[in-house]
Scaffold this active site. Structure first.
Site, short mmCIF file in Angstrom:
data_model
loop_
_atom_site.label_atom_id
_atom_site.label_comp_id
_atom_site.label_asym_id
_atom_site.label_seq_id
_atom_site.Cartn_x
_atom_site.Cartn_y
_atom_site.Cartn_z
N GLU A 116 0.85 -1.21 0.00
CA GLU A 116 0.00 0.00 0.00
C GLU A 116 0.88 1.24 0.00
OE1 GLU A 116 -4.18 -1.38 2.00
OE2 GLU A 116 -2.64 -0.78 3.38
N HIS A 239 -9.43 9.30 2.21
CA HIS A 239 -8.93 8.19 1.39
C HIS A 239 -9.07 8.59 -0.07
CE1 HIS A 239 -8.35 4.25 -0.35
NE2 HIS A 239 -8.05 3.76 0.84
N ARG A 285 -1.09 8.92 1.40
CA ARG A 285 -2.48 9.28 1.09
C ARG A 285 -2.76 10.76 0.97
NH1 ARG A 285 -5.83 5.09 4.62
NH2 ARG A 285 -5.20 3.39 3.28
N HIS A 346 -12.03 9.47 5.88
CA HIS A 346 -11.78 8.04 6.09
C HIS A 346 -11.32 7.72 7.51
CE1 HIS A 346 -10.56 4.02 4.94
NE2 HIS A 346 -9.30 4.24 5.30
N ARG A 381 -1.76 9.22 8.68
CA ARG A 381 -1.56 7.80 9.02
C ARG A 381 -1.07 7.01 7.82
NH1 ARG A 381 -5.04 3.11 8.54
NH2 ARG A 381 -6.55 4.51 7.57
#
Ligand code: FAD
Ligand code: SIN
Length: 529
Positions: A116, A239, A285, A346, A381
């Protein structure tokens, strides 16, 4: 004043990953009540797709996981916390497997690890594309039929009961219990030796979110009202890839799709993220979400597109069967067509200020999981670090509680909820209108891009809405919608006030008035008056 109530040694509000594991850990040592305001499947945990980060490949290392976490968090992560969480990752995955968690394996029987954004190595263990549901179901099997555990479904926590609120002003303030709205719409009083809030996130503050309905920040708002400090509330993570579709407004398209090779393209088929960051679709992100937002605004489009067609039939069916099936039901086939996507709220990186054991300013109260802010995530995060943090916190919290000499207290007499002066509610439109206004205000003024003027406007509007709620709240019968509305308004206020304190752009907080990042980053704290 009547004094009738139920008592547990340990009372846990919330039955996501954090709450369920804490219940499992504490049950051998006393009576446990675990509460949720809906059903077990209504949590962020049950929606989690990509997986859980943890070092389990010999080419990977804790040091690399820590570095990736720190880099994503843009100078605000607590390195010691990141170190402790990353060190625990491999063990947690192993322990979950031992409890029956069906992690995907490769042909040699080793964990299948996916990739990811922001991770320098494949290190995400997963159960197909529905990891959270598998974690929830695995833990639930151990919790549901335990003799020491009582599950209170459809019981909504309204407020915490503290010694100071009861008028005992001398001595340290202590959390003694909680008021719960039961399925019969009566408020019951429950006392406990130790209370753990594991109430998850607050995505519902925004119009577009990947979060289920339960994510209204109740625990953070309750802890704030009870006197706990909150930290870094301005860092709401958007997100990058939520489905843009009227019939499925909260559906997420896992970052693991990009990790396995899906591309983000604009209306002309151009892979635009490389124009913003050399890591392209696998940049952290905040960068990818801002790139999408910028392209959408630049070209006046409604959405961008995720092209997963190059993954091929086998990989899509093997690794992403749930996402694929859900899309097919909406008439979209990701093997053959690009899927419309937009960023959506998100994950809240801020929360009640705690350490990894969930300790708060209030004796007897712990906050764990997404509602807490331990310093792990900093300003942004790293993907798949959240489930890991939830589980580490559940274990550390239980360990800390069990080490206390006054861990289980005898029941104290607590007053029942005062319903005097309540008049029947005449119109629900008053509640609905406030809900809609809060979410529109937050989306339009406190979203991915902020400015001083937008934040000022948002705060002005919120003050009016909060006055209306205050007037309505104490006069009318409690309902889930009304309790959530009050909590949403508090969460919005905390996000706006924290954003106004940050005179820079960092991670998830971007301000057009302060586009630069200061050399030294600082946390934002708010303390109740
Ligand atoms: P939750 O799982 O949200 O549980 C909260 C619980 O609190 C619920 O049971 C709810 O009913 C209860 N509750 C709330 N308010 C009250 C109240 N007032 N009274 C009683 N009960 C209440 N993270 C990862 O690490 N990896 C992923 O792949 C991943 N994918 C995600 C995908 C989606 C779509 C979403 C939304 C999140 C994802 N995340 C992921 C984030 C992660 O799932 C959450 O941060 C994590 O599950 C939070 O767990 P929790 O136990 O803190 O809270
Ligand atoms: C995802 O699967 O993209 C979500 C992962 C996360 O939020 O950590």
């Amino acid at each position: 004043m009547k004094y009738h109530h139920q008592h547990f040694d340990y009372l846990i509000i919330g039955s996501g990953a954090a709450g369920l594991l804490a219940a499992h850990q504490l049950a051998p040592h006393g009576t446990v009540g675990i509460v949720n305001k809906g059903n077990f499947s209504e949590s962020n945990t049950y929606q989690a797709q990509g997986g859980i980060a943890g070092v389990s490949d010999f080419l990977d290392s804790t040091e690399k996981h820590v570095n990736d976490t720190l880099q994503a968090g843009v100078g605000l992560c607590y390195e010691a916390v990141a170190q402790q969480v990353a060190e625990a990752g491999g063990h947690i995955i192993h322990e979950l497997s031992a409890l029956g968690m069906p992690f995907d394996e490769d042909a040699e029987g080793l964990l299948h690890l996916t990739q990811e954004g922001g991770h320098s190595h494949r290190r995400i263990a997963h159960a197909k594309d529905a990891t959270g549901r598998a974690i929830g179901e695995t833990l639930l099997k151990h919790v549901q039929n335990h003799a020491n555990i009582q599950c209170l479904r459809q019981h909504m926590a309204v407020d915490l009961i503290t010694s100071h609120r009861l008028g005992y002003q001398t001595g340290q303030n202590r959390c003694l219990g909680v008021y719960l709205l039961n399925p019969d719409k009566r408020v019951i009083t429950v006392s406990a030796g130790q209370i753990i809030l594991a109430t998850g996130g607050a995505g519902k503050v925004y119009m577009y979110t990947s979060n289920p309905h339960a994510a209204t920040g109740d625990g953070i708002a309750m802890a704030w009202r009870a006197g706990c400090k909150v930290m870094n509330m301005e860092f709401m993570q958007f997100h990058p890839t939520c489905l843009y579709h009227a019939s499925a407004p909260t559906m997420l398209l896992s970052e693991a799709l990009r990790g396995e090779g899906a591309h983000l393209i604009n209306q002309n088929g151009h892979r635009f993220v490389f124009d913003y960051d050399a890591r392209g679709e696998l940049a952290p992100r905040d960068i990818v979400a801002r790139a999408i937002d910028h392209e959408i605004k630049k070209y006046g489009q409604d959405c961008m597109f995720l092209d997963a067609s190059q993954l091929g039939n086998t990989r899509i069916l093997e690794h992403f069967p749930n996402i694929h099936q859900r899309l097919l039901k909406l008439g979209l086939d990701m093997r053959q067509q690009s899927i419309p996507v937009v960023p959506a709220a998100h994950y809240i990186c801020g929360g009640v200020a705690t350490n990894l054991a969930g300790k708060t300013d209030l004796k007897g109260l712990y906050v764990i999981g997404e509602s807490a802010c331990t310093g792990l995530h900093g300003a942004n995060r790293l993907a798949s670090n959240s489930l890991l943090e939830c589980l580490v916190m559940a274990k550390e919290c239980s360990k800390h509680i069990l080490s206390q000499t006054d861990k289980s207290m005898a029941p104290l007499p607590l007053p029942t909820w005062d319903e005097s002066g309540i008049i029947p509610e005449r119109e629900r439109i008053l509640i609905k209108q406030n809900w809609d206004e809060i979410r529109a205000t937050m989306s339009n003024y406190v979203g991915i891009v902020r400015s001083n003027e937008r934040l000022r406007r948002a705060r002005r509007r919120l003050t009016v809405i909060q006055d209306e709620i205050a007037y309505f709240y104490w006069k009318h019968p409690l309902s889930r919608d009304l309790i959530e509305l009050r909590n949403l308004s508090i969460i919005s206020e905390l996000i706006i006030r924290s954003a106004q304190q940050r005179h820079e752009s960092r991670g998830l907080h971007y301000s057009t008035d302060y586009p630069d990042t200061k050399t030294m980053g600082e946390d934002t704290y708010l303390t109740p008056e």
